[in-house]
Write a protein that holds these residues in place. Sequence first.
Motif, PDB file in Angstrom:
ATOM      1  N   PHE A  73       0.864  -1.183   0.000  1.00 47.65           N
ATOM      2  CA  PHE A  73       0.000   0.000   0.000  1.00 47.65           C
ATOM      3  C   PHE A  73       0.893   1.223   0.000  1.00 47.65           C
ATOM      4  O   PHE A  73       1.751   1.370   0.866  1.00 47.65           O
ATOM      5  N   THR A  74       0.708   2.107  -0.967  1.00 44.44           N
ATOM      6  CA  THR A  74       1.519   3.321  -0.984  1.00 44.44           C
ATOM      7  C   THR A  74       0.625   4.533  -0.779  1.00 44.44           C
ATOM      8  O   THR A  74      -0.594   4.432  -0.852  1.00 44.44           O
ATOM      9  N   ARG A  75       1.248   5.668  -0.523  1.00 46.37           N
ATOM     10  CA  ARG A  75       0.467   6.899  -0.336  1.00 46.37           C
ATOM     11  C   ARG A  75      -0.214   7.308  -1.614  1.00 46.37           C
ATOM     12  O   ARG A  75      -1.053   8.178  -1.615  1.00 46.37           O
ATOM     13  N   GLY A  76       0.207   6.691  -2.707  1.00 43.85           N
ATOM     14  CA  GLY A  76      -0.506   6.949  -3.949  1.00 43.85           C
ATOM     15  C   GLY A  76      -0.163   8.271  -4.573  1.00 43.85           C
ATOM     16  O   GLY A  76      -1.004   8.938  -5.146  1.00 43.85           O
ATOM     17  N   VAL A  77       1.086   8.682  -4.445  1.00 40.60           N
ATOM     18  CA  VAL A  77       1.520   9.866  -5.162  1.00 40.60           C
ATOM     19  C   VAL A  77       2.243   9.384  -6.407  1.00 40.60           C
ATOM     20  O   VAL A  77       3.330   8.847  -6.320  1.00 40.60           O
ATOM     21  N   PRO A  78       1.624   9.547  -7.574  1.00 38.76           N
ATOM     22  CA  PRO A  78       2.218   8.998  -8.791  1.00 38.76           C
ATOM     23  C   PRO A  78       3.599   9.591  -9.024  1.00 38.76           C
ATOM     24  O   PRO A  78       3.824  10.764  -8.774  1.00 38.76           O
ATOM     25  N   GLY A  79       4.486   8.761  -9.519  1.00 40.84           N
ATOM     26  CA  GLY A  79       5.815   9.246  -9.850  1.00 40.84           C
ATOM     27  C   GLY A  79       6.748   9.312  -8.652  1.00 40.84           C
ATOM     28  O   GLY A  79       7.927   9.523  -8.789  1.00 40.84           O
ATOM     29  N   ARG A  80       6.179   9.136  -7.496  1.00 35.73           N
ATOM     30  CA  ARG A  80       7.026   9.096  -6.299  1.00 35.73           C
ATOM     31  C   ARG A  80       6.844   7.724  -5.680  1.00 35.73           C
ATOM     32  O   ARG A  80       5.880   7.464  -4.988  1.00 35.73           O
ATOM     33  N   ASP A  81       7.758   6.818  -5.961  1.00 31.10           N
ATOM     34  CA  ASP A  81       7.510   5.470  -5.459  1.00 31.10           C
ATOM     35  C   ASP A  81       8.610   5.011  -4.512  1.00 31.10           C
ATOM     36  O   ASP A  81       8.868   3.842  -4.355  1.00 31.10           O
ATOM     37  N   GLY A  82       9.253   5.951  -3.880  1.00 30.13           N
ATOM     38  CA  GLY A  82      10.272   5.605  -2.882  1.00 30.13           C
ATOM     39  C   GLY A  82       9.637   4.930  -1.683  1.00 30.13           C
ATOM     40  O   GLY A  82       8.421   4.941  -1.510  1.00 30.13           O
ATOM     41  N   ASP A  83      10.490   4.344  -0.851  1.00 27.87           N
ATOM     42  CA  ASP A  83       9.995   3.644   0.322  1.00 27.87           C
ATOM     43  C   ASP A  83       9.293   4.568   1.313  1.00 27.87           C
ATOM     44  O   ASP A  83       8.516   4.117   2.134  1.00 27.87           O
ATOM     45  N   ASP A  84       9.587   5.864   1.219  1.00 27.09           N
ATOM     46  CA  ASP A  84       8.920   6.764   2.152  1.00 27.09           C
ATOM     47  C   ASP A  84       7.435   6.893   1.817  1.00 27.09           C
ATOM     48  O   ASP A  84       6.661   7.435   2.577  1.00 27.09           O
ATOM     49  N   GLN A  85       7.037   6.364   0.652  1.00 25.24           N
ATOM     50  CA  GLN A  85       5.631   6.393   0.260  1.00 25.24           C
ATOM     51  C   GLN A  85       4.879   5.132   0.684  1.00 25.24           C
ATOM     52  O   GLN A  85       3.676   5.051   0.560  1.00 25.24           O
ATOM     53  N   VAL A  86       5.620   4.147   1.178  1.00 28.10           N
ATOM     54  CA  VAL A  86       4.989   2.877   1.531  1.00 28.10           C
ATOM     55  C   VAL A  86       4.287   2.992   2.871  1.00 28.10           C
ATOM     56  O   VAL A  86       4.868   3.417   3.857  1.00 28.10           O
ATOM     57  N   VAL A  87       3.019   2.622   2.893  1.00 29.05           N
ATOM     58  CA  VAL A  87       2.243   2.709   4.124  1.00 29.05           C
ATOM     59  C   VAL A  87       2.224   1.369   4.841  1.00 29.05           C
ATOM     60  O   VAL A  87       2.395   1.284   6.049  1.00 29.05           O
ATOM     61  N   ALA A  88       2.032   0.299   4.111  1.00 26.38           N
ATOM     62  CA  ALA A  88       1.994  -1.023   4.725  1.00 26.38           C
ATOM     63  C   ALA A  88       2.354  -2.074   3.685  1.00 26.38           C
ATOM     64  O   ALA A  88       2.090  -1.891   2.495  1.00 26.38           O
ATOM     65  N   ALA A  89       2.968  -3.137   4.140  1.00 23.96           N
ATOM     66  CA  ALA A  89       3.442  -4.162   3.218  1.00 23.96           C
ATOM     67  C   ALA A  89       3.004  -5.545   3.674  1.00 23.96           C
ATOM     68  O   ALA A  89       2.725  -5.774   4.852  1.00 23.96           O
ATOM     69  N   ASN A  90       2.942  -6.458   2.724  1.00 30.36           N
ATOM     70  CA  ASN A  90       2.692  -7.877   3.005  1.00 30.36           C
ATOM     71  C   ASN A  90       1.359  -8.151   3.692  1.00 30.36           C
ATOM     72  O   ASN A  90       1.255  -9.012   4.557  1.00 30.36           O
ATOM     73  N   ILE A  91       0.353  -7.396   3.323  1.00 35.04           N
ATOM     74  CA  ILE A  91      -0.992  -7.669   3.833  1.00 35.04           C
ATOM     75  C   ILE A  91      -1.648  -8.656   2.876  1.00 35.04           C
ATOM     76  O   ILE A  91      -1.663  -8.436   1.668  1.00 35.04           O
ATOM     77  N   ASP A  92      -2.151  -9.764   3.413  1.00 33.27           N
ATOM     78  CA  ASP A  92      -2.779 -10.770   2.549  1.00 33.27           C
ATOM     79  C   ASP A  92      -4.220 -10.405   2.230  1.00 33.27           C
ATOM     80  O   ASP A  92      -4.664 -10.517   1.098  1.00 33.27           O
ATOM     81  N   THR A  93      -4.941 -10.003   3.259  1.00 34.29           N
ATOM     82  CA  THR A  93      -6.367  -9.737   3.099  1.00 34.29           C
ATOM     83  C   THR A  93      -6.719  -8.407   3.743  1.00 34.29           C
ATOM     84  O   THR A  93      -6.207  -8.097   4.822  1.00 34.29           O
ATOM     85  N   VAL A  94      -7.559  -7.635   3.093  1.00 30.24           N
ATOM     86  CA  VAL A  94      -8.032  -6.398   3.711  1.00 30.24           C
ATOM     87  C   VAL A  94      -9.530  -6.525   3.982  1.00 30.24           C
ATOM     88  O   VAL A  94     -10.310  -6.807   3.072  1.00 30.24           O
ATOM     89  N   PHE A  95      -9.886  -6.364   5.240  1.00 28.70           N
ATOM     90  CA  PHE A  95     -11.295  -6.288   5.594  1.00 28.70           C
ATOM     91  C   PHE A  95     -11.728  -4.837   5.398  1.00 28.70           C
ATOM     92  O   PHE A  95     -11.277  -3.943   6.117  1.00 28.70           O
ATOM     93  N   ILE A  96     -12.575  -4.615   4.420  1.00 30.03           N
ATOM     94  CA  ILE A  96     -13.139  -3.287   4.218  1.00 30.03           C
ATOM     95  C   ILE A  96     -14.397  -3.249   5.076  1.00 30.03           C
ATOM     96  O   ILE A  96     -15.380  -3.915   4.775  1.00 30.03           O
TER      97      ILE A  96
END
Length: 311
Positions: A73-96
């Motif tokens: 999951f990233t902050r969703g700023v296009p063109g900026r895909d550095g690790d500082d944009q990563v919000v969470a990683a390795n989530i298998d399932t998201v309960f909405i």
Amino acid sequence: ERYRDSYTPGRVSSRHRTTFAIITESGSMQAGISGALRRVGRIPAVGDFVVLHRQPDTGTSMIVDILPRKTLFTRGVPGRDGDDQVVAANIDTVFIVTAAGADLNRHRLERYLTLVHASGAEPVILINKADLAIDPSTLTSEIAPVATGVPVITLSAVTGYGLSALDPFLLPGRTVALIGSSGVGKSTLINTLLQRTVQDTGRVRESDGKGRHTTSVRQMFILENGALVIDNPGLREVGIGTAGSGMNDTFPEIRELAAGCRFSDCRHEHEPGCAVREAVAEGLLSQDRLESYLMLAKELEFQQEKAEIGL
Ligand code: GDP
Ligand code: ZN
């Protein structure tokens, strides 16, 4: 042999500026990151699997490597895909999580679905507070038109109704995250799932530099069977900007229809020979659904334009 002692695996359960709370086999700990990672801009995010190195002199641990991410999951700023944009990683399932009553907002759901699909995780829609509905079975039918191919589970975090339907997603070693508007019952649900709280992993005290100590919110929970649950406030910051790839999975019927549009880059707005608008005219696709799709597409485009001009 010597390495076995000084290098250990861990998982990031929360991040506090420069300090990370890590779950390891031998319990929770805090760690900083190595200068080498920092220099190349590789910053761990909640959910990252990391390699820790214990400093022989100080006994403190340092994150020296981040393992490849399954989902992101990233902050969703296009063109900026550095690790500082990563919000969470390795989530298998998201309960909405939504709730019976006021919160059943289709457009919001489609937005969440797009984000989750784009992250690579599997979305599951939960309709909480089923105890408030006169007939809980009618709740799913309201959601069904926007939830193509997505499981919808009606439950009550308070009474426990429907809770066992979550079991197939809460398996040992799997990671589930909860997202949804405030008030829908995410915290209540986590507490219910934790009934017998095993481990409280994310609470870290840190100084904010002004001499105050802040206790951060818990972000990762381990259920008794070893399943992990993430309730990460950062997920609320996730922007739609880079989630374009998720639109196709959220609107599969529109994607299918679009194959029949005269222009391959048809936006289904005013173009001649648009098979999607034709389907609406013929009553095969609801106007609501198309409007929702167009709104989301506009939002994406807006975010991308903003990024291009450097906002
Ligand atoms: P969050 O903001 O999503 O974490 O929501 P909370 O867990 O704080 O819940 C908000 C309110 O909804 C609280 O007053 C809860 O007691 C209530 N609530 C949560 N789950 C249920 C439920 O299944 N049924 C009912 N009736 N109320 C619930
Ligand atoms: Zn079209």
